[in-house]
Every structure is written in structure tokens, then in C-alpha cells.
Motif scaffolding. Structure first.
Motif, short mmCIF file in Angstrom:
data_model
loop_
_atom_site.label_atom_id
_atom_site.label_comp_id
_atom_site.label_asym_id
_atom_site.label_seq_id
_atom_site.Cartn_x
_atom_site.Cartn_y
_atom_site.Cartn_z
N LYS A 32 0.79 -1.26 -0.02
CA LYS A 32 0.01 0.13 0.07
C LYS A 32 0.78 1.20 0.13
O LYS A 32 0.56 2.14 -0.68
N SER A 92 -10.33 2.49 -2.31
CA SER A 92 -10.36 1.33 -1.81
C SER A 92 -8.83 1.23 -1.11
O SER A 92 -8.86 0.78 0.07
N PHE A 96 -8.87 1.35 2.80
CA PHE A 96 -8.62 -0.13 3.66
C PHE A 96 -7.39 -0.45 3.63
O PHE A 96 -6.40 -0.01 2.90
N ASN A 97 -7.05 -1.62 4.51
CA ASN A 97 -5.90 -2.27 4.45
C ASN A 97 -5.71 -3.05 3.28
O ASN A 97 -6.59 -3.27 2.45
N LYS A 99 -5.21 -6.34 2.47
CA LYS A 99 -6.01 -7.47 2.25
C LYS A 99 -7.58 -6.92 1.84
O LYS A 99 -8.04 -7.66 0.87
N VAL A 100 -8.17 -6.11 2.51
CA VAL A 100 -9.46 -5.82 2.07
C VAL A 100 -9.50 -5.32 0.78
O VAL A 100 -10.16 -5.60 -0.31
N SER A 150 -10.77 -13.85 2.12
CA SER A 150 -11.28 -13.27 3.68
C SER A 150 -11.18 -14.13 4.82
O SER A 150 -11.69 -15.21 4.81
N GLY A 186 -15.77 -3.28 1.07
CA GLY A 186 -14.81 -3.01 1.90
C GLY A 186 -15.13 -2.36 3.42
O GLY A 186 -14.65 -3.03 4.21
N LEU A 187 -16.05 -1.68 3.44
CA LEU A 187 -16.47 -1.37 4.82
C LEU A 187 -16.99 -2.51 5.61
O LEU A 187 -16.67 -2.48 6.66
N THR A 190 -14.09 -4.54 6.44
CA THR A 190 -13.12 -3.77 7.46
C THR A 190 -13.82 -3.87 9.02
O THR A 190 -13.14 -3.97 10.08
N VAL A 191 -15.19 -3.39 9.12
CA VAL A 191 -15.95 -3.70 10.23
C VAL A 191 -15.91 -4.77 10.85
O VAL A 191 -15.96 -5.09 11.99
N VAL A 195 -7.90 -8.15 8.71
CA VAL A 195 -6.68 -7.50 8.80
C VAL A 195 -5.66 -8.20 8.15
O VAL A 195 -5.74 -9.29 7.81
#
Length: 195
Positions: A32, A92, A96-97, A99-100, A150, A186-187, A190-191, A195
Motif C-alpha cells: 500500500k 479502496s 482499507f488495508n 487485504k481488504v 477473507s 470493503g466497509l 473492515t468492520v 486485517v
């Protein structure tokens, strides 16, 4: 589906869209921190190209010579699908991290393309402005991608799949799926603690 190209044009357009999965691959390779400035720069360049081709007749003619056969009518005087792909990718990767971001970028490029190709060819049951057949393919490919990559709980992954399908169904030229799908999915991830 509004503003559909003929099947061959749509397949060619989606082949280009599938190639956007290379963004996820580059993110995975570079990370990233290194890749984010490049994707932001690419997004600015694509938006600038769209602005110039919309406002300068000579550039517009050149653009349509190259890409006219895969440009939808509503894109003639607004930003192109390619720009939306880069906007969605940049958002995105920023939000986001890694992975996401990789997961949602693959859903955006692969699931959307598979759904369009199958939906246009075989779709006969209308579902909002899409087809049930295309949406089913979107659901299947999103499920494969999300559950393969995931590490979240089953319930989080299934909610992410359902959210991606819902946003695909509700997308319009104004509410573009290349931004809505990765950000909404992604949200959820993430929620859900990916990680």
C-alpha cells in the motif's frame, strides 16, 4: 440494463475491465505505501484525459477513434468507466488495508465482468436494471473471491457478498458500481475485522 453495447462490444469492454484486476496484483506485490501514490496519480491522469476529451473536439475525435466501440452513450459527455475503475481503486486502497483492498478490487473487476458477460448473453429475467442470471453469476464469483481470501467469520463474509450484490443491482451511471461495490464491500469486511 441501460445503454447496453452489442455483445461483442460488451465482451471487449469487460476484457478491459478484467485487466483492472492487475491493480490488485500490483498492490499485493508493491504494498500500500508504495502503490498508493501511483494509483492516485493514475486516477488524476484518467480524469484529466476525460476532462480534455469532453472539452476539446480534436481529442474527443481521437478518443472515439480508439475507444468509441466500447464507450457507452452516457459516457460521451461524462467520465468513462475506466476513470470510475481508478476512482474506486484509489478510494479502496486509501480507505482499507491491503487485504481488504485486494479482495474488493478483485470483486469489482472479476465479478462485475462475469455478471455482465453472462447477463447480457443469457439474461432473460429482469431484476431492477440488471438480469437475475447476471446477478446470480455476480453472487457466485463474489462468494468464491471473498470466501477464498477473507479470513473473517462466515457471517461477515456472507454479508459482504450480499452487500456487493445489492450495490451491483442498485448501481446507475451516476452511482457507479466501480466505486460503490469496492467501498461498500470493503466497509463490511473492515468492520468485520479483516486485517
Amino acid at each position: 440494463m441501460p445503454d447496453i453495447l452489442n455483445y461483442n462490444q460488451e465482451v471487449y469492454r469487460k476484457f478491459i475491465h478484467i485487466s483492472s484486476s492487475s491493480i490488485a496484483i500490483l498492490l499485493w506485490i508493491l504494498g500500500k505505501d508504495i502503490f498508493l501514490p501511483f494509483i492516485i496519480a493514475a486516477t488524476i491522469i484518467f480524469l484529466l484525459i476525460d476532462y480534455l476529451r469532453i472539452n476539446i473536439h480534436t481529442l474527443e475525435k481521437f478518443y472515439f477513434t480508439l475507444f468509441g466501440n466500447v464507450t457507452r452513450h452516457y459516457e460521451h459527455h461524462s467520465i468513462s468507466g475506466a476513470s470510475w475503475v481508478f476512482i474506486g481503486a484509489a478510494a479502496s486502497i486509501f480507505l482499507f488495508n491491503e487485504k481488504v483492498a485486494i479482495i474488493v478490487l478483485l470483486v469489482m473487476s472479476l465479478s462485475d465482468s462475469a455478471a455482465a458477460i453472462i447477463g447480457i448473453k443469457y439474461g432473460s429475467t429482469n431484476l431492477f436494471n440488471k438480469s437475475l442470471e447476471g446477478s446470480s453469476v455476480f453472487f457466485i464469483t463474489s462468494t468464491i473471491i471473498i470466501f477464498s481470501l477473507s479470513p473473517a467469520l462466515f457471517i461477515v463474509n456472507i454479508i459482504a457478498v450480499l452487500v456487493s450484490v445489492i450495490f451491483e443491482l442498485l448501481s446507475t451511471p451516476v452511482l457507479n458500481d466501480n466505486l460503490l461495490i469496492p467501498v461498500a464491500t470493503g466497509l463490511v469486511l473492515t468492520v468485520g475485522g479483516v486485517v
